[in-house]
Structure formats: structure tokens, C-alpha cells
Design a protein around this motif. Structure first.
Motif, mmCIF file in Angstrom:
data_model
loop_
_atom_site.group_PDB
_atom_site.id
_atom_site.type_symbol
_atom_site.label_atom_id
_atom_site.label_comp_id
_atom_site.label_asym_id
_atom_site.label_seq_id
_atom_site.Cartn_x
_atom_site.Cartn_y
_atom_site.Cartn_z
ATOM 1 N N PRO A 104 0.823 -1.211 0.000
ATOM 2 C CA PRO A 104 0.000 0.000 0.000
ATOM 3 C C PRO A 104 0.860 1.265 0.000
ATOM 4 O O PRO A 104 1.990 1.268 0.510
ATOM 5 N N ALA A 105 0.304 2.320 -0.547
ATOM 6 C CA ALA A 105 0.995 3.612 -0.537
ATOM 7 C C ALA A 105 1.337 3.986 0.905
ATOM 8 O O ALA A 105 0.553 3.745 1.826
ATOM 9 N N GLY A 106 2.502 4.542 1.082
ATOM 10 C CA GLY A 106 2.925 4.975 2.404
ATOM 11 C C GLY A 106 3.681 3.927 3.203
ATOM 12 O O GLY A 106 4.207 4.230 4.267
ATOM 13 N N THR A 107 3.740 2.704 2.700
ATOM 14 C CA THR A 107 4.489 1.653 3.391
ATOM 15 C C THR A 107 5.975 1.952 3.273
ATOM 16 O O THR A 107 6.484 2.227 2.188
ATOM 17 N N GLN A 108 6.663 1.916 4.403
ATOM 18 C CA GLN A 108 8.113 2.096 4.397
ATOM 19 C C GLN A 108 8.750 0.746 4.094
ATOM 20 O O GLN A 108 8.374 -0.266 4.687
ATOM 21 N N LEU A 109 9.703 0.723 3.188
ATOM 22 C CA LEU A 109 10.358 -0.517 2.789
ATOM 23 C C LEU A 109 11.837 -0.441 3.106
ATOM 24 O O LEU A 109 12.491 0.555 2.800
ATOM 25 N N GLN A 110 12.352 -1.511 3.726
ATOM 26 C CA GLN A 110 13.776 -1.587 4.043
ATOM 27 C C GLN A 110 14.301 -2.925 3.568
ATOM 28 O O GLN A 110 13.741 -3.972 3.902
ATOM 29 N N CYS A 111 15.383 -2.892 2.818
ATOM 30 C CA CYS A 111 15.996 -4.109 2.311
ATOM 31 C C CYS A 111 17.322 -4.328 3.017
ATOM 32 O O CYS A 111 18.167 -3.433 3.068
ATOM 33 N N GLY A 112 17.476 -5.515 3.588
ATOM 34 C CA GLY A 112 18.725 -5.845 4.246
ATOM 35 C C GLY A 112 18.563 -7.023 5.173
ATOM 36 O O GLY A 112 17.470 -7.539 5.381
ATOM 37 N N ASN A 113 19.652 -7.439 5.732
ATOM 38 C CA ASN A 113 19.710 -8.566 6.648
ATOM 39 C C ASN A 113 19.126 -8.181 8.001
ATOM 40 O O ASN A 113 19.376 -7.088 8.505
ATOM 41 N N PHE A 114 18.364 -9.079 8.605
ATOM 42 C CA PHE A 114 17.774 -8.801 9.917
ATOM 43 C C PHE A 114 18.847 -8.461 10.950
ATOM 44 O O PHE A 114 18.643 -7.617 11.815
ATOM 45 N N ASP A 115 20.012 -9.128 10.881
ATOM 46 C CA ASP A 115 21.088 -8.844 11.836
ATOM 47 C C ASP A 115 21.544 -7.394 11.770
ATOM 48 O O ASP A 115 21.947 -6.819 12.776
ATOM 49 N N ASP A 116 21.456 -6.800 10.590
ATOM 50 C CA ASP A 116 21.887 -5.417 10.420
ATOM 51 C C ASP A 116 20.775 -4.412 10.718
ATOM 52 O O ASP A 116 21.042 -3.324 11.218
ATOM 53 N N LEU A 117 19.542 -4.759 10.388
ATOM 54 C CA LEU A 117 18.448 -3.786 10.478
ATOM 55 C C LEU A 117 17.659 -3.826 11.782
ATOM 56 O O LEU A 117 17.063 -2.826 12.166
ATOM 57 N N LEU A 118 17.629 -4.966 12.452
ATOM 58 C CA LEU A 118 16.759 -5.069 13.626
ATOM 59 C C LEU A 118 17.326 -4.522 14.928
ATOM 60 O O LEU A 118 16.560 -3.971 15.718
ATOM 61 N N PRO A 119 18.625 -4.646 15.199
ATOM 62 C CA PRO A 119 19.083 -4.150 16.509
ATOM 63 C C PRO A 119 18.727 -2.692 16.793
ATOM 64 O O PRO A 119 18.350 -2.375 17.910
ATOM 65 N N PRO A 120 18.742 -1.791 15.800
ATOM 66 C CA PRO A 120 18.344 -0.422 16.119
ATOM 67 C C PRO A 120 16.851 -0.159 15.915
ATOM 68 O O PRO A 120 16.424 0.984 15.851
ATOM 69 N N LEU A 121 16.024 -1.206 15.799
ATOM 70 C CA LEU A 121 14.599 -1.015 15.515
ATOM 71 C C LEU A 121 13.973 -0.122 16.585
ATOM 72 O O LEU A 121 13.958 -0.466 17.765
ATOM 73 N N PRO A 122 13.455 1.036 16.184
ATOM 74 C CA PRO A 122 12.949 2.020 17.163
ATOM 75 C C PRO A 122 11.505 1.741 17.589
ATOM 76 O O PRO A 122 10.590 2.488 17.269
ATOM 77 N N THR A 123 11.289 0.658 18.314
ATOM 78 C CA THR A 123 9.935 0.323 18.730
ATOM 79 C C THR A 123 9.565 1.032 20.027
ATOM 80 O O THR A 123 10.427 1.424 20.808
ATOM 81 N N THR A 124 8.259 1.187 20.217
ATOM 82 C CA THR A 124 7.709 1.687 21.476
ATOM 83 C C THR A 124 6.796 0.596 22.033
ATOM 84 O O THR A 124 6.474 -0.363 21.322
ATOM 85 N N PRO A 125 6.347 0.718 23.262
ATOM 86 C CA PRO A 125 5.445 -0.298 23.819
ATOM 87 C C PRO A 125 4.132 -0.448 23.046
ATOM 88 O O PRO A 125 3.470 -1.475 23.153
#
Length: 91
Positions: free
Chosen positions: A48-69
Motif C-alpha cells: 500500500p501507498a505509504g508503506t516504508q520498505l527496508q531491504c537488508g539482513n535482519f542482523d543489520d536492520l533489527l538491533p536499532p529497531l525504534p519500537t515503542t510499547p
């Protein structure tokens, strides 16, 4: 909710299941980010329009994942070992 206040859903996997999850979340007014290492699937035409897309390995992209509760993560890659690794990184 304003776009800044929307709940964020991170979809880990851009295959058929990830596409459907992202589409449903967008209809429910979630802010959606899809992450996958397969460049051929990280294609704006599939989401869908507005979806942010990131391509890369989970090991590289997930550790800084800026999640909130209030945010969610759906782990739906095509390989269970990759799903297990993503879960390990996130918890």
C-alpha cells in the motif's frame, strides 16, 4: 489519530504473507514498515501507498529497531530459521 500517533507495525518478510499483513494493517490505519533481505520483493508496487520498505539482513536492520510499547512486529519470513533469528534479536 494523526499520522505521527499511529501504531507502528513492522512486518519482517515481504513474501505473500507479509504483503497481506501489510495491506490489512494499512487498512486499519497502522504505520507500516516492511523489512526483507530479498531485494526483488521490496518493491513499492506490492504494498500500500505509504508503506516504508527496508531491504537488508535482519542482523543489520533489527538491533536499532525504534519500537515503542505500542508498536507491533509480525515475523513472517519464508524461512523459520530466519524468523527464529529475528525473534532472538528482538527479545
Amino acid at each position: 489519530m494523526t499520522s505521527d500517533d499511529r501504531i507502528h507495525l513492522y512486518v519482517l518478510g515481504a513474501g505473500p504473507v507479509g504483503r497481506e499483513v501489510a495491506a490489512l494493517a494499512a487498512k486499519l490505519d497502522f504505520r507500516v514498515t516492511v523489512i526483507d533481505e530479498r531485494e526483488s520483493l521490496i518493491n513499492a508496487e506490492h504494498f500500500p501507498a505509504g508503506t516504508q520498505l527496508q531491504c537488508g539482513n535482519f542482523d543489520d536492520l533489527l538491533p536499532p529497531l525504534p519500537t515503542t510499547p505500542q508498536d507491533f512486529v509480525a515475523i513472517v519470513s519464508q524461512v523459520w530459521q530466519r524468523d527464529a533469528r529475528a525473534l532472538e534479536i528482538l527479545v
